[in-house]
Design a protein around this motif. Structure first.
Motif, PDB file in Angstrom:
ATOM      1  N   GLU A  70       8.770  38.020  50.282  1.00  0.00           N
ATOM      2  CA  GLU A  70       7.961  36.348  49.414  1.00  0.00           C
ATOM      3  C   GLU A  70       6.626  36.883  48.744  1.00  0.00           C
ATOM      4  O   GLU A  70       6.430  36.887  47.536  1.00  0.00           O
ATOM      5  CB  GLU A  70       7.242  35.526  50.504  1.00  0.00           C
TER       6      GLU A  70
ATOM      7  N   TRP B 137       6.574  37.518  44.495  1.00  0.00           N
ATOM      8  CA  TRP B 137       4.615  37.637  43.831  1.00  0.00           C
ATOM      9  C   TRP B 137       4.319  38.843  42.705  1.00  0.00           C
ATOM     10  O   TRP B 137       3.485  38.039  41.528  1.00  0.00           O
ATOM     11  CB  TRP B 137       3.783  37.097  44.535  1.00  0.00           C
TER      12      TRP B 137
ATOM     13  N   ARG C 204       6.803  37.368  39.770  1.00  0.00           N
ATOM     14  CA  ARG C 204       5.434  36.170  39.265  1.00  0.00           C
ATOM     15  C   ARG C 204       4.436  36.473  38.373  1.00  0.00           C
ATOM     16  O   ARG C 204       4.302  35.599  37.577  1.00  0.00           O
ATOM     17  CB  ARG C 204       5.632  35.290  40.634  1.00  0.00           C
TER      18      ARG C 204
ATOM     19  N   GLU D  43       0.973  33.503  50.842  1.00  0.00           N
ATOM     20  CA  GLU D  43       1.486  32.775  50.146  1.00  0.00           C
ATOM     21  C   GLU D  43       0.282  32.114  49.528  1.00  0.00           C
ATOM     22  O   GLU D  43      -0.358  31.664  47.958  1.00  0.00           O
ATOM     23  CB  GLU D  43       2.533  31.699  49.875  1.00  0.00           C
TER      24      GLU D  43
ATOM     25  N   PHE E 233      -2.204  33.831  47.527  1.00  0.00           N
ATOM     26  CA  PHE E 233      -1.339  34.589  46.329  1.00  0.00           C
ATOM     27  C   PHE E 233      -1.500  33.625  45.263  1.00  0.00           C
ATOM     28  O   PHE E 233      -1.843  34.067  43.627  1.00  0.00           O
ATOM     29  CB  PHE E 233      -0.018  35.579  46.169  1.00  0.00           C
ATOM     30  N   LEU E 234      -1.538  32.230  45.786  1.00  0.00           N
ATOM     31  CA  LEU E 234      -1.350  31.411  44.090  1.00  0.00           C
ATOM     32  C   LEU E 234      -2.197  30.986  44.277  1.00  0.00           C
ATOM     33  O   LEU E 234      -3.026  30.628  42.432  1.00  0.00           O
ATOM     34  CB  LEU E 234      -0.196  29.405  45.064  1.00  0.00           C
TER      35      LEU E 234
ATOM     36  N   ALA F  29      -3.295  33.782  41.071  1.00  0.00           N
ATOM     37  CA  ALA F  29      -2.604  34.141  40.024  1.00  0.00           C
ATOM     38  C   ALA F  29      -3.487  32.508  39.162  1.00  0.00           C
ATOM     39  O   ALA F  29      -3.702  32.652  37.980  1.00  0.00           O
ATOM     40  CB  ALA F  29      -1.204  33.350  40.712  1.00  0.00           C
TER      41      ALA F  29
END
Lengths: 170, 177
Positions: free
Chosen positions: A11, A15, A18, B12, B15-16, B19
């Motif tokens: 996971e 990233w 991404r 996660e 990370f999001l 971003a």
């Protein structure tokens, strides 16, 4: 436990592409927007035209000049003046600024009466790029623009002066 | 077990968030850059540098006396004519002015020896810098001229109206340059 650890690192690794794609999208958008904002105008063709006018009308140029009366005989080429040494001395163009070729051709016999250059080495280096740029719509900072022009002149007989001025991008 | 799943979800989420943050920063920067380019005077400075260089070259082409008044209109730019280029900037302290070449322009006070006159076809060329604008309410103008004298020499000059000027290599040091 190992499986979970593996899932976690997969996971996390996912990233990386991404974020890379995100950066690509941002840069592409920026590129598209900036491409439509003009901050520069290419004046190479006007520059070339002014240069030709200068050679044709100014006492520094390639035409006959009566130093007693100060009169310039526009359009009457003095063949002694039309040589590379004189042109370079007269215009003092830097090698990175401009290059040009002048060919004086007789209208009747169609033979070459004189050929001269401004920055000949630069002209020969830039010519292939200029031919390519002139025949296509390529972009880039290293572009060189050709500006061909023909003028009817008189030297020892009616003749035409074919010139190609090459200017750099900017 | 549930606690660990939450932990993964948390990572996660971070990370999001990172971003989104990166996207937002880049997006705002992009919009700011585009706005600066549109609001700024880079295009105008580029235009004036080129236009002035072309006007000077046209002046060199003149076979006789000629004078031309160049009006900057609403723009309050400082111009420098030196060596073989024209520089345009907004403030005297600007370190990266917009410049454009002037062909055949050594802008020296030395005699210009030409093939036409081996003893010296003398062209005295301009070499000046605008230091400051005198009255901000009035337009800034430049007077470009070429004048021939009886002995065949000529002067290409640039004079500023509504601006303090100095001659490069002569008295510009008095103005800090």
């Amino acid at each position: 436990m190992n499986k979970k650890g593996a899932t976690l690192s997969f996971e996390m690794l996912m990233w990386i592409p991404r974020l890379v794609f995100l950066i690509i999208v941002i840069m592409a958008t920026q590129g598209i927007i900036l491409a439509y904002i003009a901050t520069n105008v290419n004046v190479g063709s006007i520059e070339s035209h002014v240069l030709m006018q200068r050679l044709q009308f100014s006492p520094e140029g390639i035409v006959n000049h009566d130093s007693i009366t100060g009169r310039v005989y526009t359009g009457v080429v003095d063949l002694e003046k039309l040589n590379s040494h004189n042109l370079e001395a007269s215009l003092e163009a830097e090698k990175s600024e401009l290059a040009a070729r002048f060919v004086l051709i007789s209208l009747q016999a169609e033979n070459e009466l004189a050929r001269s250059y401004i920055n000949r080495e630069t002209y020969e280096d830039w010519q292939p790029i200029a031919i390519f740029v002139g025949s296509s719509d390529v972009a880039g900072t290293g572009r060189k623009f050709p500006h061909p022009e023909t003028r009817y002149m008189y030297s020892v007989e009616p003749s035409k002066l074919e010139t190609v001025v090459i200017t750099p991008n900017g | 077990m549930r606690k660990k799943r939450g932990q993964y979800a948390n990572i996660e989420l971070w990370f999001l968030l990172a971003a989104f943050l990166l996207g937002a920063v880049a997006g705002i920067d992009l919009l700011k850059d585009a706005k600066d380019r549109l609001d700024g005077t880079l295009f105008e400075k580029n235009f004036i540098a080129r236009d002035l260089a072309m006007a000077l070259e046209a002046l060199y082409a003149s076979p006789g006396d000629m004078a031309y008044t160049y009006d900057f209109g609403p723009y309050k730019f400082l111009v420098e004519v030196k060596d073989n280029e024209v520089l345009v900037k907004e403030k005297a302290a600007e370190t990266s002015p917009v410049s454009y070449r002037v062909i055949g322009n050594s802008f020296s006070d030395q005699n210009y020896v030409s093939f036409d006159n081996p003893e010296g076809y003398k062209i005295r060329r301009p070499n000046m810098r605008m230091v400051s604008i005198i009255d901000e309410a009035k337009p800034v103008k430049l007077r470009l001229f070429k004048e021939f004298s009886d002995n065949g020499t000529s002067i290409v000059g640039v004079e500023a109206e509504n601006a303090q000027t100095c001659l490069i290599g002569v008295n510009c040091a008095d103005f800090g340059g």
